[in-house]
Structure formats: structure tokens, C-alpha cells
Design a protein around this motif. Structure first.
Motif, PDB file in Angstrom:
ATOM      1  N   GLY A 425      15.244  76.587   7.555  1.00 15.66           N
ATOM      2  CA  GLY A 425      16.316  76.055   8.173  1.00 15.66           C
ATOM      3  C   GLY A 425      17.422  77.556   8.283  1.00 15.66           C
ATOM      4  N   GLY A 426      18.714  77.272   8.158  1.00 16.40           N
ATOM      5  CA  GLY A 426      19.477  78.074   8.191  1.00 16.40           C
ATOM      6  C   GLY A 426      20.015  78.267   9.696  1.00 16.40           C
ATOM      7  N   ARG A 427      20.337  77.612  10.188  1.00 19.29           N
ATOM      8  CA  ARG A 427      20.866  77.777  11.842  1.00 19.29           C
ATOM      9  C   ARG A 427      19.594  77.929  12.857  1.00 19.29           C
ATOM     10  NH1 ARG A 427      26.036  81.457  12.175  1.00 19.29           N
ATOM     11  NH2 ARG A 427      26.091  80.678  14.250  1.00 19.29           N
ATOM     12  N   GLY A 428      18.573  77.588  12.401  1.00 19.13           N
ATOM     13  CA  GLY A 428      17.342  77.480  13.270  1.00 19.13           C
ATOM     14  C   GLY A 428      17.490  76.859  14.495  1.00 19.13           C
ATOM     15  N   GLY A 429      18.140  75.912  14.669  1.00 17.67           N
ATOM     16  CA  GLY A 429      18.477  75.164  15.968  1.00 17.67           C
ATOM     17  C   GLY A 429      19.235  75.968  16.864  1.00 17.67           C
ATOM     18  N   GLU A 430      20.293  76.544  16.253  1.00 21.64           N
ATOM     19  CA  GLU A 430      21.004  77.631  17.221  1.00 21.64           C
ATOM     20  C   GLU A 430      20.274  78.577  17.586  1.00 21.64           C
ATOM     21  OE1 GLU A 430      24.900  78.514  15.615  1.00 21.64           O
ATOM     22  OE2 GLU A 430      25.049  76.431  14.629  1.00 21.64           O
ATOM     23  N   THR A 431      19.467  79.211  16.704  1.00 25.49           N
ATOM     24  CA  THR A 431      18.529  80.433  16.990  1.00 25.49           C
ATOM     25  C   THR A 431      17.907  79.913  18.093  1.00 25.49           C
ATOM     26  OG1 THR A 431      18.856  81.011  14.865  1.00 25.49           O
ATOM     27  CG2 THR A 431      17.212  81.936  16.366  1.00 25.49           C
ATOM     28  N   VAL A 432      17.191  79.023  18.050  1.00 27.31           N
ATOM     29  CA  VAL A 432      16.160  78.801  19.411  1.00 27.31           C
ATOM     30  C   VAL A 432      16.910  78.233  20.392  1.00 27.31           C
ATOM     31  CG1 VAL A 432      15.787  76.333  18.830  1.00 27.31           C
ATOM     32  CG2 VAL A 432      13.951  77.577  19.620  1.00 27.31           C
ATOM     33  N   ALA A 433      18.153  77.501  20.367  1.00 31.19           N
ATOM     34  CA  ALA A 433      18.855  77.225  21.633  1.00 31.19           C
ATOM     35  C   ALA A 433      19.380  78.339  22.250  1.00 31.19           C
ATOM     36  CB  ALA A 433      20.117  76.573  21.238  1.00 31.19           C
ATOM     37  N   GLN A 434      19.697  79.352  21.681  1.00 31.35           N
ATOM     38  CA  GLN A 434      20.305  80.751  22.264  1.00 31.35           C
ATOM     39  C   GLN A 434      19.049  81.564  22.684  1.00 31.35           C
ATOM     40  OE1 GLN A 434      23.387  83.140  20.660  1.00 31.35           O
ATOM     41  NE2 GLN A 434      24.295  81.530  19.572  1.00 31.35           N
ATOM     42  N   LEU A 435      17.894  81.576  22.092  1.00 30.17           N
ATOM     43  CA  LEU A 435      16.744  82.140  22.872  1.00 30.17           C
ATOM     44  C   LEU A 435      16.362  81.305  24.298  1.00 30.17           C
ATOM     45  CD1 LEU A 435      14.385  84.220  22.850  1.00 30.17           C
ATOM     46  CD2 LEU A 435      13.129  82.492  21.485  1.00 30.17           C
ATOM     47  N   ALA A 436      16.658  80.295  24.183  1.00 32.37           N
ATOM     48  CA  ALA A 436      16.318  79.454  25.516  1.00 32.37           C
ATOM     49  C   ALA A 436      17.195  79.630  26.510  1.00 32.37           C
ATOM     50  CB  ALA A 436      16.269  77.828  25.180  1.00 32.37           C
ATOM     51  N   GLU A 437      18.631  80.045  26.091  1.00 29.56           N
ATOM     52  CA  GLU A 437      19.581  80.602  27.032  1.00 29.56           C
ATOM     53  C   GLU A 437      19.327  81.903  27.547  1.00 29.56           C
ATOM     54  OE1 GLU A 437      23.196  79.729  29.144  1.00 29.56           O
ATOM     55  OE2 GLU A 437      22.139  78.443  27.903  1.00 29.56           O
ATOM     56  N   GLN A 438      18.785  82.653  26.586  1.00 33.14           N
ATOM     57  CA  GLN A 438      18.320  84.047  27.010  1.00 33.14           C
ATOM     58  C   GLN A 438      17.463  84.013  28.195  1.00 33.14           C
ATOM     59  OE1 GLN A 438      17.997  86.388  23.751  1.00 33.14           O
ATOM     60  NE2 GLN A 438      19.818  85.783  22.482  1.00 33.14           N
ATOM     61  N   LEU A 439      16.250  83.030  27.846  1.00 27.80           N
ATOM     62  CA  LEU A 439      15.157  82.979  28.817  1.00 27.80           C
ATOM     63  C   LEU A 439      15.567  82.422  30.103  1.00 27.80           C
ATOM     64  CD1 LEU A 439      12.256  82.232  26.214  1.00 27.80           C
ATOM     65  CD2 LEU A 439      12.933  84.566  27.317  1.00 27.80           C
ATOM     66  N   GLY A 440      16.930  81.753  30.264  1.00 26.56           N
ATOM     67  CA  GLY A 440      17.167  80.866  31.313  1.00 26.56           C
ATOM     68  C   GLY A 440      16.562  79.668  31.686  1.00 26.56           C
ATOM     69  N   LEU A 441      16.034  79.026  30.569  1.00 32.13           N
ATOM     70  CA  LEU A 441      15.563  77.724  30.614  1.00 32.13           C
ATOM     71  C   LEU A 441      16.302  76.527  30.875  1.00 32.13           C
ATOM     72  CD1 LEU A 441      13.121  78.177  27.554  1.00 32.13           C
ATOM     73  CD2 LEU A 441      12.909  78.829  29.666  1.00 32.13           C
ATOM     74  N   GLY A 442      17.675  76.648  30.736  1.00 32.66           N
ATOM     75  CA  GLY A 442      18.636  75.571  31.354  1.00 32.66           C
ATOM     76  C   GLY A 442      18.670  75.172  32.502  1.00 32.66           C
ATOM     77  N   GLY A 443      18.377  73.720  32.457  1.00 34.32           N
ATOM     78  CA  GLY A 443      18.413  73.116  33.689  1.00 34.32           C
ATOM     79  C   GLY A 443      17.121  73.103  34.703  1.00 34.32           C
ATOM     80  N   ARG A 444      16.191  73.861  33.970  1.00 32.19           N
ATOM     81  CA  ARG A 444      14.890  73.954  34.485  1.00 32.19           C
ATOM     82  C   ARG A 444      13.773  72.825  34.397  1.00 32.19           C
ATOM     83  NH1 ARG A 444      13.088  80.117  33.403  1.00 32.19           N
ATOM     84  NH2 ARG A 444      11.114  79.235  34.190  1.00 32.19           N
ATOM     85  N   GLU A 445      13.472  72.249  35.362  1.00 35.67           N
ATOM     86  CA  GLU A 445      12.506  71.080  35.079  1.00 35.67           C
ATOM     87  C   GLU A 445      11.318  71.505  34.262  1.00 35.67           C
ATOM     88  OE1 GLU A 445       9.972  67.968  37.794  1.00 35.67           O
ATOM     89  OE2 GLU A 445      11.039  69.378  38.735  1.00 35.67           O
ATOM     90  N   GLY A 446      10.904  70.917  33.301  1.00 39.15           N
ATOM     91  CA  GLY A 446       9.708  71.184  32.458  1.00 39.15           C
ATOM     92  C   GLY A 446      10.064  71.977  31.409  1.00 39.15           C
ATOM     93  N   CYS A 447      11.138  72.756  31.403  1.00 43.26           N
ATOM     94  CA  CYS A 447      11.549  73.899  30.477  1.00 43.26           C
ATOM     95  C   CYS A 447      12.500  72.943  29.353  1.00 43.26           C
ATOM     96  CB  CYS A 447      12.261  75.005  30.963  1.00 43.26           C
ATOM     97  SG  CYS A 447      11.290  75.941  32.182  1.00 43.26           S
ATOM     98  N   GLY A 448      12.061  73.441  28.147  1.00 40.31           N
ATOM     99  CA  GLY A 448      13.144  73.016  27.070  1.00 40.31           C
ATOM    100  C   GLY A 448      12.731  73.726  25.744  1.00 40.31           C
TER     101      GLY A 448
END
Length: 723
Positions: A425-448
């Protein structure tokens, strides 16, 4: 997405249009016609046509019966089943006759009797009598292939569903077919016990009474039982299940296929751990510690009087330690009692929970369809959220690239990318969310992205606590009262350390032994199969739990509501009413009755479309030369429930230390060697096991064998002792 080409198929003079390539069995169902099957099961991969029960006549093909399960819909195809084809009818009749040649006609005593596909299809399609008068083939029976599964080889029809599951779904390779011809039998590799996270699924796949759960043998018949739909509450996946109930007791757990969550598979913990409800040390009455007398049983009225006194007289902070196994409603009720009654509150939530991932929500089934799956963290996925591991394996079989944490940036130009965080734990959710943002996954179908929680309802508990305790209470020195909710919290070393600092402790627990040595008041708790309420799973999906049996004690909401009334706090004793309060603040006013038996994946009303860039934790200290980072993980087959189920003890984690191949070679350590692990003056000695999938620099051990060690450790081969 392009619309699939439709083709016209005629089945028993009924015309139907289906997408080209649809299986002929499904095509027939679309026309309202059943083609009987035994071996066919789409979840197991490509059909093999082993049982020959699905034989049909197809115009334009050689004049012999064809296995429908191996065929797909083609334009203009004309098919005749046993309803309209004498050839198909005679073929099915002969198939059943051969199946029954050596099958024991023991339906009156077989646990599968009354819910057996072989019974049903024999009545519908089989011969009315037998031409065979020779002695049937017999085997030793039953054979316990594990403490949880028995095998009756005389009933086996060699459909190979079980071996295909072992080979192509769980990928453990432990169930195999041995010998040939009439002497073919199902067995385990080298006759070892069938072990793993998913073995019990073969008992549901088996279309006869050959593979049966040992817990259910001779425990009930179909006309005596009721199946209650609910959700498993033992891990964060939230698999949909049916609890089989007879005479007020849960007798077995079956899957209830939610195609987006579990696809009809459940792990052995969810399937077999239900007997902890009947544990020998299960509490039914409160226990109160009195001066010079010790812990003794008291009435509920006396227990609530004692709880009220402890709450009113708390001179320091009142801290509530939550386990993450509470329902949303129970967590809210506890929070409302403490916040509204005392004005001083502090929660020890079970883990870090972040709403950042709401921007990247997907159903778990999207993992199977991904082109790239990135697994971050060093906790085995199967130990944290077992069914997620099956989805990752399905993705690999479909051709997806499975990347580890170090390769996260190498996703290339893949269209469908899924991130899975399985680490501490320890902000793992925020870490993986920010990695998803860096990879440009937001709003892309099939990405999450998914963060695998450590507790079954960590997000739901956080939602509930925030809904009732969103204001700061008055500051107080010290811990005047510690309220411990749930067996997981009661067994937590950090919680027990807090109990030593607290002036008094109230524990809500199902079992006597967890807190008997240090609690001042123990109030009996309930299990997830005994509760009404809601859970939020790993996807952020709100799901409904239904009470399957009555607990041996009052429901927690009942006595919490009664206690709250003594502090002039208005709290309903019913889950539906409590959920209505929470829903208005968190779930957009969704009604309790609309959560549904097969809950859809809804969004949080105020979920952001993208995450904001915030400061993340500083990089962890790097190991120096000769050191490794020790990951102590909570094993799937551990905890209070598993400890009280005799049949699951063989699944408990072994005392061993996992090392990467590179680290093992560097330290000249082989599997089976004893190694010493040391840190901060503490040390343990365990056998080593080389794991070629583990990344260098990491060592791994089950939490119950870690002896409190973690972080940076020194690992060396233990010195051999000579006589």
C-alpha cells in the motif's frame, strides 16, 4: 467497431441469422433448439468433440453424424438435430448407450443426483433399457485427490473438462488423463494432491458425480436445498456466488457467473472456507473482562451497558481500527456512532484508498482483451486477487504481452493497455493512476488501471467513513478507547500495538481466541454470508451481499443502532436504510434495491476524467551490495477463516523464501538450501526456492513466516552444521 457479417442458418427447419463463425451449439440456441453436450464448455477454449453427444446431420457434408460443437455457422448451412434426423437420433442414442455401459446406476446415493446433466440427457435422448448384461468395470472409490475433492472413477465419462481446465485455464497442469481406451482414468500428476488456488472449479465443471467437493458429500439433495445469490467477501474481487443452504446452514458455495468479474470461476478460499461459520471457538455471546474475575460471558444488555460506559468515560482519543471486511453499512454505522455520539473520532483504515483510479475504470474482463498488461509490484497477483490472475493468463493465451514494472514504458503503440498494481500500500492507487496518465490511457477504449486492495471492501469502508466522519473532532491526548472491528484487524500486529497504548479496548470478533488475551469487551461479529449490505470491489463496482443464513448472534447493525440511540444518534438497524444515507452522499442516490444480483459497473458521480499531478512518495531506499528487499505478503490461504477450515490446511503457504534466479546464482543458493534472512537485529532461517519469474533484488516470503521482517535485508546461505 465493425458490425460482424450475419449468415443464414437453418436448424430443424427454423431459420436464424447469426454472426459468421458463431458456434453451432449457440446458433441452435438462438433458434430455440437444444443440442445436448457434455464436453463442450466455451470457457475452456477450443472445443474438442470428445463426448460425441452433440452429433447432428449437416446437409452437403459426408453422410455421417457431425460433432456440432466443433462447427461454426456458415451461410446457407442446413442442420438437422435428433428432433428431425433419424441419423442424429440414433447416433445420440448410441452415444448415451456407450456412456452408460460402465456407468454405475447409483443415482439414489450420488450427490449429483437431481442436478446431473447425464441424468437429464439420458431421460431426453437415451435408450429406455440396456442390451448389456456383462459385469461393469469397477475402480477403487472414492479417491481423495485432495482434502477438498473426491474422485469416483466409475462415474467418469471422460469428457476431459477437468483436465482442460487444469491445462488451459488455471494452467497448473496437475490433472491429467492416464492410460488408454477403456482403461483411461483421470488422475493427478504423479499422484500428488491436487493443489492450487482454483482446484474446486472442476467439481462444478464435471457433468456427472465423478468429481465432488468432500464438504458436500451426503450433506443434501436438490429438493432439500435453497441457493441464495450473494457475493464472496473474502478477497477484493467480489466473485458472484450462490450459497447452498439446508436447514439453516451453508452447505456449499457455487459460482454465479458474472462475465465481467469472474466468468464463473471462484478460488478455493471462496469455495471451501465457508465452514469457518461453524468453528469451535465461534462466539455467540459477549465477553466482558472484570476485575479479578477475568473474561467472562455476559448478557447483551450488560455488554451494551459496558460499551456505553467505556465510550462515555474515554478520556483520550477514541480510535476505530477497521478491517476492510465490514459492509459499507456497518462501517458507516460505526463511524456515525463514534462521530455523532462522542464528537471525537479517529479511524485506522485498513489500507490506502484512492479515488484517482475512477478515471481509468474497466471491468476485469477487459484484461483478457488487452494487447498489453503491465503488472506492477512484487506481491503475487494470485495471492491478492486470485481471479485477476486468471484474467491475466487468459490475456497471455490471447496473445497479449505481459510486462513487469521495469518495462512499463515499453507499451509501444498498443491500442488496449491495462495496468495492474499488486504491491504494498502507501498511495499505490495514486501511483498507478499517475502512470496511466503518463501513458495517455485516459479516455481510451479498452485501456485502464487496477489497484489490487489488500482487503475485501477497503474502498467501501473508506467511502462509508468519509460519508459520516468528514469533519475533524476535538483534539485529545492519548488513546482513551480503541474499537477494533473484525477478525483481520484483531489479528493485525499494528492494531495490537495500539491496544497496548489504549486505556480500554472493545473488539468485534467472530472468534474467541483472537482477542481474549487483551480485549476488555468482546462483542460477537458476523461473517459475510450472514450479512445484508454492500461491498465495493477491485473495479470500484458496488455489489449486494445477501444474508444466506442467520448468525448465532444479533447483527452488528442492530446493537450499534441500539447503542447509538443512547447517545441520541439516529441510526436505523437495517442495511437498506443505512445505505440510503450513504448513497445520497457517495453513490448518487442509488436505491438499495437497484444494486441488483448482477451489478453493473457504475461510476462515482464526481469522479474526475483525469488525475492531477501530485507529489508521490520518495523512492524507496535501494539495497546495498549483498542486500535484497524483502516483500512479506499476506497469502491467500491465510487468516482467521482459513485457519478454522481443516480441508484447507494443505493449501497454507510453506515456510520458504523465494529468490530470483539471478540473486540465487550470485549467492550460490539452490532450491532447498537453508538461508538466513536478517534485518535490524532480527533473523529467520528458511528453505530457499528459486523463482525464475521474480525480478532481481527482491526476496519474497509469506507474512506468517516473516517473523516481522521486511524492507532491506541481508540474505546469506545458512552455515552447514557438522557433527
Amino acid at each position: 467497431m465493425s458490425t460482424p457479417d450475419l449468415v443464414r442458418v437453418t436448424i430443424d427447419e427454423r431459420e436464424v441469422h447469426v454472426p459468421k463463425g458463431t458456434g453451432l451449439v449457440e446458433t441452435a440456441l438462438a433458434a430455440g433448439i437444444e443440442i445436448p453436450v457434455f464436453c463442450y464448455e466455451p470457457r475452456l477454449g477450443a472445443p474438442i468433440g470428445a463426448c460425441r453427444m452433440c452429433l447432428v446431420e449437416v446437409e452437403g457434408m459426408p453422410p455421417k453424424p457431425q460433432a456440432a460443437c466443433t462447427m461454426t455457422a456458415q451461410d446457407g448451412m442446413v442442420v438437422k438435430t435428433a428432433r428431425t434426423s433419424r441419423m442424429a437420433a440414433e447416433a445420440q442414442d448410441a452415444t448415451l448407450e456407450f456412456i452408460l455401459v460402465n456407468h454405475p446406476l447409483d443415482c439414489p446415493v450420488c450427490d449429483k443426483g437431481g442436478e446431473c446433466p447425464l441424468q437429464d440427457l439420458t431421460f431426453r435422448y437415451g435408450p429406455g433399457n440396456t442390451r448389456m448384461s456383462f459385469e461393469k468395470l469397477t475402480f477403487e472409490k472414492p479417491i481423495p485427490i485432495s482434502p477438498t475433492i473426491s474422485l469416483d472413477r466409475e462415474r467418469c465419462i471422460l469428457c476431459y473438462r477437468c483436465t482442460r481446465f487444469s491445462e488451459s485455464v488455471s494452467e497448473d497442469g496437475q490433472l491429467i488423463a492416464a492410460n488408454r481406451g477403456a482403461m483411461s482414468v483421470i488422475t493427478t500428476f504423479e499422484d500428488l494432491p491436487y493443489s492450487g488456488a482454483f482446484t474446486g472449479n472442476v467439481t462444478e465443471l464435471c457433468p456427472v458425480g465423478a468429481l465432488l467437493p468432500t464438504q458436500y458429500r451426503f450433506e443434501g439433495r436438490p429438493w432439500e436445498i435453497v441457493d441464495v445469490p450473494t457475493v464472496c467477501g473474502l478477497c477484493p474481487v467480489g466473485c458472484n456466488v450462490n450459497a447452498t443452504v439446508r436447514e439453516g446452514k451453508v452447505k456449499r458455495i457455487l459460482s454465479r457467473n458474472h462475465p465481467e468479474i469472474d466468468e464463473g470461476w471462484i478460488c478455493d478460499k471462496g469455495r471451501f472456507a465457508f465452514t469457518h461459520l461453524r468453528a469451535d471457538d465461534r462466539l455467540a455471546e459477549p465477553l466482558l473482562r472484570r476485575h479479578r474475575i477475568g473474561l467472562g460471558q455476559v448478557s447483551w444488555e450488560d455488554a451494551l451497558d459496558a460499551a456505553e460506559e467505556l465510550l462515555r468515560n474515554a478520556r483520550g482519543r477514541v480510535v476505530t481500527a477497521l478491517s476492510g471486511s465490514e459492509t459499507v453499512e456497518l462501517a458507516y454505522g460505526l463511524g456515525k456512532l463514534v462521530r455523532g455520539g462522542l464528537g471525537s473520532h479517529e479511524a485506522m483504515l485498513p489500507e490506502e484508498v484512492s479515488g484517482a483510479l475512477d478515471a481509468y475504470r474497466l471491468p476485469l474482463s477487459a484484461i483478457r482483451d488487452a494487447q498489453v498488461v503491465v503488472v506492477l509490484g512484487d506481491v503475487p497477483v494470485v495471492q491478492r486477487a486470485p481471479v485477476v490472475d486468471l484474467w491475466i493468463k487468459a490475456a497471455r493465451r490471447n496473445g497479449a504481452r505481459i510486462l513487469r514494472e521495469a518495462d512499463a514504458e515499453a507499451v509501444g503503440d498498443a491500442e488496449r493497455v491495462v495496468l495492474v498494481w499488486s504491491g504494498p500500500g502507501g498511495r499505490g492507487g495514486e501511483t498507478v493512476a499517475q502512470l496511466a496518465e503518463q501513458l495517455g490511457l485516459g479516455g481510451r477504449e479498452g485501456c485502464g488501471a487496477f489497484y489490487l486492495p489488500e482487503t475485501p471492501n477497503g474502498r467501501g469502508v473508506a467511502d462509508a467513513w468519509a460519508a459520516c466522519c468528514d469533519e475533524e473532532g476535538e483534539e485529545r491526548e492519548g488513546i482513551g478507547l480503541l474499537v477494533v472491528s473484525g477478525d483481520e484487524a484483531a489479528a493485525d500486529e499494528n492494531v495490537r500495538a495500539l491496544a497496548e497504548q489504549a486505556e480500554a479496548t472493545i473488539v468485534i470478533s467472530m472468534f474467541h481466541g483472537l482477542a481474549a488475551g487483551w480485549a476488555d469487551l468482546i462483542l460477537p461479529g458476523t461473517g459475510y454470508l450472514e450479512r445484508d449490505g454492500t461491498f465495493v470491489n477491485v473495479e470500484g463496482r458496488l455489489q449486494r451481499l445477501r444474508r444466506t443464513v442467520s448468525p448465532p448472534c444479533p447483527d452488528e447493525l442492530e446493537w450499534i443502532a441500539e447503542l447509538a440511540a443512547r447517545f441520541d444518534v439516529d441510526l436505523a438497524p437495517y442495511a437498506a436504510a443505512v445505505f440510503a444515507e450513504v448513497s445520497e452522499r457517495v453513490y448518487g442516490g442509488l436505491a438499495f434495491g437497484e444494486v441488483g444480483e448482477r451489478a453493473p459497473l457504475r461510476g462515482y458521480p464526481e469522479a474526475p476524467e483525469h488525475v492531477s499531478r501530485t507529489a508521490l512518495p520518495e523512492p524507496r531506499q535501494k539495497p546495498r551490495a549483498g542486500e535484497l528487499r524483502l516483500v512479506a505478503f499476506k497469502a491467500l490461504f491465510s487468516g482467521a477463516a482459513v485457519e478454522r477450515v481443516a480441508e484447507l490446511q494443505f493449501q497454507r503457504p510453506q515456510p520458504e523464501l523465494e529468490l530470483s534466479a539471478e540473486d540465487a546464482e550470485r549467492k550460490k543458493i539452490a532450491t532447498g538450501d537453508l538461508v538466513t534472512v536478517g534485518s535490524n537485529g532480527g533473523a529467520i532461517t528458511l528453505p530457499a526456492r528459486v523463482n525464475r519469474r521474480l525480478r532481481p533484488g527482491i526476496a519474497r516470503v509469506a507474512l506468517e513466516h516473516a517473523n516481522g521482517l521486511g524492507g532491506i535485508v541481508a540474505i546469506e546461505k545458512a552455515q552447514e552444521v557438522t557433527a
